[in-house]
Scaffold this active site. Structure first.
Site, PDB file in Angstrom:
ATOM      1  N   GLY A 199       0.849  -1.198   0.000  1.00 35.00           N
ATOM      2  CA  GLY A 199       0.000   0.000   0.000  1.00 35.00           C
ATOM      3  C   GLY A 199       0.878   1.240   0.000  1.00 35.00           C
ATOM      4  O   GLY A 199       2.078   1.164  -0.304  1.00 35.00           O
ATOM      5  N   CYS A 200       0.287   2.366   0.364  1.00 36.01           N
ATOM      6  CA  CYS A 200       1.003   3.655   0.309  1.00 36.01           C
ATOM      7  C   CYS A 200       2.386   3.527   0.943  1.00 36.01           C
ATOM      8  O   CYS A 200       2.519   3.131   2.103  1.00 36.01           O
ATOM      9  CB  CYS A 200       0.193   4.731   1.016  1.00 36.01           C
TER      10      CYS A 200
END
Ligand code: SME
Length: 301
Positions: free
Chosen positions: A10-11
């Site tokens: 993810g981020c």
């Protein structure tokens, strides 16, 4: 000696920050991996048409941390069943994956993936692929959460407290052979760092669980096999998260203040030898992250 492994989780702002806090990690660099163009920019990756995944290159000292521990820490901070979505972030650039540059690591990585699949109720969508390419992200993405304290992070802030607690626990108990001492230390550290209502162990003695080291108010001394949340976790040999104790049939209310709980078995050769029980005065306190980290703690018990 230095080794490297690449984690897409993810981020990359939060993932970088997390791995920078891992003992034995020399550097964590956010970037773009396994895409189809050269020298991508963030704007290009953002379109989700380049095939890149936001990825963190983790360089570590294998004398200080094993690849197995790194992978298990990585698994604590992802939702392995969520396709192209972590937290609120959606898109193929937020897919999860382990990308390796050394093919000799594949057997270990596959074994860890199998272990994750066995533990997960839903199909696991984490990629395990050779690293095809990696481009460090633009300067403003590097150390983003250090440069922007309080900036966006898709990871729950408790991940960082759990990481520090887990590492301190591993260091403190290194070489300690007495299981009750390890349990006592774990209960104290969890309570001190995560501030729950009650944290403690019950040990299997015959057909009952008997109260062991704990922190918090006075508690029930004995729990039968299959009884309450603790006895159920023992019987099923798996972690049980109870968001609301009033909705768990047979819950044993040692304290009426307890509103939600998590029970994690301590396993030895596949057999449950004890359980770690944590109670909260709020409903819905525990989730996947608590379960994942507490399972790592019980592996050291
Ligand atoms: N509530 C637990 C009993 C133990 S206390 O929470 C300390 C259960 O139902 O297993």
């Amino acid at each position: 000696m230095q080794k490297e492994i690449y984690f897409a989780g993810g981020c990359f702002w939060g993932v970088e920050h997390f791995f920078k806090g891992v003992d034995g990690v020399r550097s964590a660099t956010p970037g773009y991996a396994n895409g189809n163009i050269e020298n991508p920019t963030y704007q290009q990756v953002y379109t989700d048409t380049t095939g890149f995944a936001e990825t963190v290159k983790v360089c570590y000292n294998p004398d200080r941390i094993s690849l197995q521990r790194l992978v298990r820490l990585y698994f604590t901070i992802i939702d392995p069943a969520s396709l192209n979505k972590q937290g609120h972030d959606e898109g193929t650039r937020y897919r999860t994956g382990i990308f390796y540059s050394d093919a000799s690591e594949l057997p270990l990585l596959e074994a860890e993936m199998d272990r994750l699949r066995a533990a997960c109720q839903e199909p696991v969508v984490v990629e395990l692929e050779p690293l095809r390419n990696f481009y460090p992200a633009e300067e403003y993405h590097q150390n983003y959460l250090d440069k922007n304290p309080g900036g966006y992070c898709h990871l729950d802030i408790k991940a960082f407290a759990y990481l520090r607690m887990y590492q301190d626990f591993a260091l403190i108990i290194e070489g300690e052979t007495d299981q009750i001492a390890r349990m006592a230390e774990a209960a104290a550290l969890i309570q001190e760092r995560l501030h729950f209502f009650w944290t403690g162990f019950y040990r299997v003695q015959g057909d009952q669980l008997v109260l062991g080291p704990f922190q918090g108010p006075s508690a029930c001394l004995r729990i039968g096999y299959g009884k309450g949340v603790c006895g159920t976790a023992w019987k099923q040999a798996r972690t049980i998260v109870v968001p609301d104790v009033e909705e768990f049939p047979g819950h044993i209310a040692c304290s009426s203040l307890s509103r939600s709980e998590i029970v994690v078995p301590v396993l030895k050769d596949g057999q449950v030898t004890a359980v770690l029980d944590i109670d909260s005065t709020e409903v819905g306190t525990f989730d996947r992250l608590d379960a994942a980290f507490l399972e790592l703690v019980t592996q050291l018990i």
